[in-house]
Motif scaffolding. Sequence first.
Motif, PDB file in Angstrom:
ATOM      1  N   LYS A  32       9.764   6.455   4.969  1.00  0.00           N
ATOM      2  CA  LYS A  32       9.578   5.862   3.555  1.00  0.00           C
ATOM      3  C   LYS A  32      10.350   4.650   3.423  1.00  0.00           C
ATOM      4  O   LYS A  32      11.470   4.446   3.977  1.00  0.00           O
ATOM      5  CB  LYS A  32      10.015   7.044   2.363  1.00  0.00           C
ATOM      6  CG  LYS A  32      11.473   6.982   2.394  1.00  0.00           C
ATOM      7  CD  LYS A  32      11.793   7.799   0.892  1.00  0.00           C
ATOM      8  CE  LYS A  32      13.170   7.913   0.553  1.00  0.00           C
ATOM      9  NZ  LYS A  32      13.455   8.589  -0.861  1.00  0.00           N
ATOM     10  N   ASP A  39       0.829  -1.220  -0.182  1.00  0.00           N
ATOM     11  CA  ASP A  39       0.055  -0.033  -0.003  1.00  0.00           C
ATOM     12  C   ASP A  39       0.951   1.075   0.003  1.00  0.00           C
ATOM     13  O   ASP A  39       2.183   1.370   0.490  1.00  0.00           O
ATOM     14  CB  ASP A  39      -1.037  -0.015   1.231  1.00  0.00           C
ATOM     15  CG  ASP A  39      -1.968  -1.003   1.177  1.00  0.00           C
ATOM     16  OD1 ASP A  39      -2.588  -1.391  -0.090  1.00  0.00           O
ATOM     17  OD2 ASP A  39      -2.193  -1.589   2.209  1.00  0.00           O
ATOM     18  N   SER A  40       0.263   2.442  -0.434  1.00  0.00           N
ATOM     19  CA  SER A  40       0.947   3.758  -0.362  1.00  0.00           C
ATOM     20  C   SER A  40       1.364   4.059   1.019  1.00  0.00           C
ATOM     21  O   SER A  40       2.451   4.589   1.299  1.00  0.00           O
ATOM     22  CB  SER A  40      -0.033   4.852  -0.911  1.00  0.00           C
ATOM     23  OG  SER A  40      -0.275   4.419  -2.327  1.00  0.00           O
ATOM     24  N   HIS A  41       0.535   3.558   2.132  1.00  0.00           N
ATOM     25  CA  HIS A  41       0.544   3.848   3.467  1.00  0.00           C
ATOM     26  C   HIS A  41       0.172   2.874   4.378  1.00  0.00           C
ATOM     27  O   HIS A  41      -0.855   2.217   4.108  1.00  0.00           O
ATOM     28  CB  HIS A  41      -0.351   5.296   3.659  1.00  0.00           C
ATOM     29  CG  HIS A  41      -0.151   5.636   5.229  1.00  0.00           C
ATOM     30  ND1 HIS A  41      -1.342   6.057   5.912  1.00  0.00           N
ATOM     31  CD2 HIS A  41       0.683   5.663   6.124  1.00  0.00           C
ATOM     32  CE1 HIS A  41      -0.972   6.354   7.041  1.00  0.00           C
ATOM     33  NE2 HIS A  41       0.307   6.116   7.136  1.00  0.00           N
ATOM     34  N   PHE A  71      -2.425  12.435  -2.120  1.00  0.00           N
ATOM     35  CA  PHE A  71      -1.412  11.686  -1.376  1.00  0.00           C
ATOM     36  C   PHE A  71      -0.209  12.396  -1.231  1.00  0.00           C
ATOM     37  O   PHE A  71       0.471  12.628  -0.212  1.00  0.00           O
ATOM     38  CB  PHE A  71      -0.937  10.431  -2.068  1.00  0.00           C
ATOM     39  CG  PHE A  71       0.142   9.369  -1.494  1.00  0.00           C
ATOM     40  CD1 PHE A  71       0.010   9.342  -0.095  1.00  0.00           C
ATOM     41  CD2 PHE A  71       1.240   9.009  -2.195  1.00  0.00           C
ATOM     42  CE1 PHE A  71       0.903   8.321   0.602  1.00  0.00           C
ATOM     43  CE2 PHE A  71       2.297   8.248  -1.576  1.00  0.00           C
ATOM     44  CZ  PHE A  71       2.051   7.953   0.021  1.00  0.00           C
ATOM     45  N   ILE A  89       5.543  10.722  -4.413  1.00  0.00           N
ATOM     46  CA  ILE A  89       4.368  10.235  -4.544  1.00  0.00           C
ATOM     47  C   ILE A  89       4.345   8.575  -4.883  1.00  0.00           C
ATOM     48  O   ILE A  89       3.589   7.899  -4.537  1.00  0.00           O
ATOM     49  CB  ILE A  89       3.341  10.726  -5.391  1.00  0.00           C
ATOM     50  CG1 ILE A  89       3.764  10.854  -7.080  1.00  0.00           C
ATOM     51  CG2 ILE A  89       2.788  12.205  -5.159  1.00  0.00           C
ATOM     52  CD1 ILE A  89       2.898  11.485  -7.921  1.00  0.00           C
ATOM     53  N   ASP A 108      -3.128  10.885  -6.837  1.00  0.00           N
ATOM     54  CA  ASP A 108      -1.612  11.216  -6.544  1.00  0.00           C
ATOM     55  C   ASP A 108      -1.700  12.428  -5.983  1.00  0.00           C
ATOM     56  O   ASP A 108      -0.563  12.694  -4.623  1.00  0.00           O
ATOM     57  CB  ASP A 108      -0.944  11.217  -7.575  1.00  0.00           C
ATOM     58  CG  ASP A 108      -0.638   9.660  -8.395  1.00  0.00           C
ATOM     59  OD1 ASP A 108      -1.025   8.856  -7.503  1.00  0.00           O
ATOM     60  OD2 ASP A 108      -0.181   9.637  -9.468  1.00  0.00           O
ATOM     61  N   ARG A 152       6.365   4.504  -0.900  1.00  0.00           N
ATOM     62  CA  ARG A 152       5.504   3.882   0.153  1.00  0.00           C
ATOM     63  C   ARG A 152       6.131   4.243   1.674  1.00  0.00           C
ATOM     64  O   ARG A 152       7.034   4.372   1.765  1.00  0.00           O
ATOM     65  CB  ARG A 152       5.555   2.366   0.094  1.00  0.00           C
ATOM     66  CG  ARG A 152       5.002   1.653  -1.273  1.00  0.00           C
ATOM     67  CD  ARG A 152       5.064   0.284  -1.309  1.00  0.00           C
ATOM     68  NE  ARG A 152       6.425   0.006  -1.764  1.00  0.00           N
ATOM     69  CZ  ARG A 152       7.037  -1.283  -1.533  1.00  0.00           C
ATOM     70  NH1 ARG A 152       6.322  -2.400  -1.254  1.00  0.00           N
ATOM     71  NH2 ARG A 152       8.359  -1.713  -2.001  1.00  0.00           N
TER      72      ARG A 152
END
Length: 267
Positions: free
Chosen positions: A260, A145-147, A215, A236, A212, A239
């Motif tokens: 990150k 996931d991105s976060h 985010f 962006i 994006d 992760r």
Amino acid sequence: MKKLIFIVAALILLAVAGVTAWQVYVPIHEDNVSVNAYEDLRQFVQVPAPEPTIQPDTSSSLELTTSPSSEPEPAPSPAPQVDFESLRAVNPETVSWLTIDGTNIDYPVAQHSDNDYYLHHLFTGEWNSSGCLFMDCNNQAEFSDSHTIIYGHHMDNGTMFQNLMGYKNKSFYDEHPTAHLFTPDGTYTVEFFTGYVTSVDGDAWKLDFATDAEFEDWIVNAKAKSLFESPVTPIIADRIVTLSTCSYEFYNARFVLLGKLTLEVSS
């Protein structure tokens, strides 16, 4: 009659003393059980012995053409290796192992179907108020996931995520700017870029981003709240992982530390 009153009063005092002693004993006992349980699990994290350094042969009478300052740089320390097969034999819900060098944070991370279970259960499944580090139940276990969020208790005995409190000071961040996140699929360096106190109603736990740009704005806003300055500025495509624990500046305060993920390349 007076004798009866005295006996009843004595019994009440004994009962109160017993309850008080029990209330003191239980937290201490749970702390000890928790510490021992996680210490036992560290047998599954092995640090390979460094390879011996080969010294150049200087017995020849020929003059060396290299200067004394051109000695080869020492090889980097070998990375720890986590036995996830053995960890999953203990707990099939294992997702990773998190280590912040120089701190007490050196624990497995699990993920349950809800965000309540590991608040009160050790990694081994035993009921204990120390709990276990755990990933948000809405995240993908592979950290895709991105976060991604990892929760842990702020324990008074210095265990679990208590050491995150140090990141309220820049000097502590300067000494511990990164963490290592070991997963079955690879090892990541976590480069911390912000840490701040927030309310449970804040956006620190936002997992879904429509665009994006949304985010990116979330990252920029998070970095602007930081209690320390970091040279790390995520983009962006990165992760992000958040480490979250209780803080006590106000009711329902939380301290969050964001970093990150960068995949470490095996040598």
